[in-house]
Design an enzyme around this catalytic site. Sequence first.
Site, PDB file in Angstrom:
ATOM      1  CE  LYS A 170      -1.644   3.138   1.929  1.00 38.22           C
ATOM      2  NZ  LYS A 170      -1.459   4.580   1.528  1.00 38.22           N
ATOM      3  N   GLY A 201      -4.399   3.310  -2.372  1.00 38.02           N
ATOM      4  CA  GLY A 201      -5.527   3.684  -1.527  1.00 38.02           C
ATOM      5  C   GLY A 201      -5.110   4.606  -0.405  1.00 38.02           C
ATOM      6  N   PRO A 204      -5.885   5.474   6.151  1.00 34.05           N
ATOM      7  CG  PRO A 204      -6.720   7.396   7.133  1.00 34.05           C
ATOM      8  CD  PRO A 204      -5.988   6.913   5.925  1.00 34.05           C
ATOM      9  CD  GLU A 245      12.959   4.618   8.267  1.00 32.26           C
ATOM     10  OE1 GLU A 245      12.956   5.522   9.140  1.00 32.26           O
ATOM     11  OE2 GLU A 245      12.976   4.830   7.057  1.00 32.26           O
ATOM     12  CB  CYS A 279      13.189   9.576   7.895  1.00 34.20           C
ATOM     13  SG  CYS A 279      13.815   8.333   6.784  1.00 34.20           S
ATOM     14  CD  GLU A 369      10.573  13.133  10.712  1.00 29.29           C
ATOM     15  OE1 GLU A 369       9.480  12.562  10.806  1.00 29.29           O
ATOM     16  OE2 GLU A 369      11.604  12.584  10.293  1.00 29.29           O
TER      17      GLU A 369
HETATM   18  P1  NAP Z   1       1.894   8.817   7.249  1.00 31.52           P
HETATM   19  O1  NAP Z   1       0.477   9.219   7.298  1.00 31.52           O
HETATM   20  O2  NAP Z   1       2.474   8.070   8.405  1.00 31.52           O
HETATM   21  O3  NAP Z   1       2.100   7.996   5.902  1.00 31.52           O
HETATM   22  C1  NAP Z   1       2.891   6.846   5.707  1.00 31.52           C
HETATM   23  C2  NAP Z   1       2.092   5.733   5.055  1.00 31.52           C
HETATM   24  O4  NAP Z   1       1.142   5.222   6.005  1.00 31.52           O
HETATM   25  C3  NAP Z   1       1.259   6.182   3.857  1.00 31.52           C
HETATM   26  O5  NAP Z   1       1.184   5.145   2.921  1.00 31.52           O
HETATM   27  C4  NAP Z   1      -0.081   6.435   4.499  1.00 31.52           C
HETATM   28  O6  NAP Z   1      -1.162   6.484   3.596  1.00 31.52           O
HETATM   29  C5  NAP Z   1      -0.177   5.286   5.458  1.00 31.52           C
HETATM   30  N1  NAP Z   1      -1.146   5.459   6.543  1.00 31.52           N
HETATM   31  C6  NAP Z   1      -1.671   6.608   7.019  1.00 31.52           C
HETATM   32  N2  NAP Z   1      -2.549   6.362   8.016  1.00 31.52           N
HETATM   33  C7  NAP Z   1      -2.586   5.013   8.175  1.00 31.52           C
HETATM   34  C8  NAP Z   1      -3.286   4.127   9.038  1.00 31.52           C
HETATM   35  N3  NAP Z   1      -4.127   4.586   9.961  1.00 31.52           N
HETATM   36  N4  NAP Z   1      -3.080   2.801   8.928  1.00 31.52           N
HETATM   37  C9  NAP Z   1      -2.210   2.321   8.014  1.00 31.52           C
HETATM   38  N5  NAP Z   1      -1.514   3.113   7.160  1.00 31.52           N
HETATM   39  C10 NAP Z   1      -1.692   4.430   7.242  1.00 31.52           C
HETATM   40  O7  NAP Z   1       2.809  10.077   7.024  1.00 31.52           O
HETATM   41  P2  NAP Z   1       2.382  11.422   6.247  1.00 31.52           P
HETATM   42  O8  NAP Z   1       1.059  11.889   6.736  1.00 31.52           O
HETATM   43  O9  NAP Z   1       2.490  11.162   4.805  1.00 31.52           O
HETATM   44  O10 NAP Z   1       3.511  12.422   6.738  1.00 31.52           O
HETATM   45  C11 NAP Z   1       3.392  13.051   8.004  1.00 31.52           C
HETATM   46  C12 NAP Z   1       4.732  13.130   8.704  1.00 31.52           C
HETATM   47  O11 NAP Z   1       5.304  11.829   8.865  1.00 31.52           O
HETATM   48  C13 NAP Z   1       5.818  13.897   7.976  1.00 31.52           C
HETATM   49  O12 NAP Z   1       5.723  15.256   8.150  1.00 31.52           O
HETATM   50  C14 NAP Z   1       7.060  13.309   8.569  1.00 31.52           C
HETATM   51  O13 NAP Z   1       7.357  13.936   9.792  1.00 31.52           O
HETATM   52  C15 NAP Z   1       6.708  11.880   8.819  1.00 31.52           C
HETATM   53  N6  NAP Z   1       7.197  10.999   7.728  1.00 31.52           N
HETATM   54  C16 NAP Z   1       8.285  10.239   7.946  1.00 31.52           C
HETATM   55  C17 NAP Z   1       8.776   9.444   6.933  1.00 31.52           C
HETATM   56  C18 NAP Z   1       9.967   8.567   7.107  1.00 31.52           C
HETATM   57  O14 NAP Z   1      10.616   8.218   6.131  1.00 31.52           O
HETATM   58  N7  NAP Z   1      10.297   8.149   8.316  1.00 31.52           N
HETATM   59  C19 NAP Z   1       8.154   9.440   5.683  1.00 31.52           C
HETATM   60  C20 NAP Z   1       7.023  10.223   5.489  1.00 31.52           C
HETATM   61  C21 NAP Z   1       6.572  10.983   6.521  1.00 31.52           C
HETATM   62  P3  NAP Z   1      -1.552   7.924   2.975  1.00 31.52           P
HETATM   63  O15 NAP Z   1      -0.498   8.218   2.001  1.00 31.52           O
HETATM   64  O16 NAP Z   1      -2.868   7.711   2.366  1.00 31.52           O
HETATM   65  O17 NAP Z   1      -1.568   8.890   4.128  1.00 31.52           O
END
Ligand code: NAP
Length: 462
Positions: A170, A201, A204, A245, A279, A369
């Site tokens: 996903k 998709g 959430p 991660e 990250c 972050e």
């Molecule tokens: P995120 O919501 O954690 O997204 C990461 C992945 O998880 C995406 O595929 C996302 O789908 C999915 N996801 C979201 N909610 C979920 C749930 N309840 N259950 C299962 N999967 C779920 O991160 P973001 O909103 O894109 O970014 C927010 C912050 O996260 C950034 O500002 C940054 O601080 C941090 N981040 C860290 C990394 C890293 O490499 N460690 C990478 C990205 C972001 P969707 O794309 O549909 O949301």
Amino acid sequence: MKAHDGLYIDGAWRPAGSRDVIEVVNPVDEQVIGHVPAGGALDVDAAVRAARAALPAWAATPAAERAARLTALRDALVARKDEIAETVTAELGAPPEFAQAVHVGLPIAVAGSYAELAAAHSFEEKVGNSTVLHEPVGVVGAITPWNYPLHQIVAKVAPALAAGCTVVLKPAEDTPLTAQLFAEAVHEAGVPAGVFNLVTGLGPVAGQALAEHPGVDLVSFTGSTAVGRQIGAAAGAAVKQVALELGGKSANVILPSADLAKAVNVGVANVMANSGQTCSAWTRMLVHRDRYEEAVELARTAAAKYGDRIGPLVSARQQARVRGYIEKGVAEGARIVAGGPQSPNERGYFVSPTVFADVTPQMTIAQEEIFGPVLAILPYDDEEDALRIANGTVYGLAGAVWAGDASEAAAFARRMDTGQVDINGGRFNPLAPFGGYKQSGVGRELGAHGLAEYLQTKSLQF
Ligand code: NAP
Ligand code: MG
């Protein structure tokens, strides 16, 4: 951009269960460039069933044959490298040169490394009167972010396939087109149907359904700490394996004996690359009080060079989030020496390369972050103070130490609570274990350590 209007399940592109779609937006000009299906729980279930059905045969496939498929996958990515780079540029906003060198170059290297590791790894060992078998964990649910769209996918799928696992991916909703290109490459590589499946998709919806599916043996997640915590809790309740991660707030420690100009210039470049959406970025620069103003001046000059060389952030949401942090830094009393919260362009999700001085360790911009092109420079009094500051966040993903000689820097690095440290600018190694101490995560990716995440052991006693 050509987008598939289906999901890649059991070796073919199939219609999703619902008509919901995700709009893909180019963050440079805010134009919609394509649509992909927003898969739901039924689609995830179909994909997990396909992965489960394909598991016995793939797990029993000789490692040399799995290695051959991974070599073919690497070659398929190489053959499509221009198309992939253009797609990453279109949906993430990455400048073309950076897209080619890093967004495409790195995952090709990682795919190649797992072709070699699959062939060379010994999936059996002798321990006294036991033969220990290293067997695939099973069906993997992989959930990836948008910041390095292809790398994040390959860093999970390649070791999983090398280990003999099957996968449901996903990908992030902001970068699904790169994920579709990856699925095409997997198909071209002759990976059997059901071994790899793609469900685009929303997090959430599709993400959560995948993380909670009882047919998934291991959830591997990269993204925010907030979602990681939820996924970890659900996996714990279901007693299934999980790899997380998560974020970072890595320290770039410049010791008094270091080449200050080099350390500051490389440090600023490290933060600004990919518009700060990394990250492992060294977002806190620690400088001895005696050379502090000199370092701030060097950073100001360095940041000015990036003004029109970095791309936008991925989305309006991330842009608003990063600008909010910059405003918070000002409100908490830090001094802006470059950039600021104002938008540099009328159109597109751009944020100016920003440098803060007079940052104290307690400030929000020194603890959380930000995930944008924002550097915080903190002064320290002595080495113990530097170590306390470096280790003084909930994170521990990466870091850097600079000193007159490598052994002095390495001695400091040994005391840091973090998963990776670059010594005097040591270059990224795609075979070195990557992952976090503390709340930066659970588990390691890349190289042999990354392969081990997808294996479990069985001991036979003779
Ligand atoms: P995120 O919501 O954690 O997204 C990461 C992945 O998880 C995406 O595929 C996302 O789908 C999915 N996801 C979201 N909610 C979920 C749930 N309840 N259950 C299962 N999967 C779920 O991160 P973001 O909103 O894109 O970014 C927010 C912050 O996260 C950034 O500002 C940054 O601080 C941090 N981040 C860290 C990394 C890293 O490499 N460690 C990478 C990205 C972001 P969707 O794309 O549909 O949301
Ligand atoms: Mg999200």
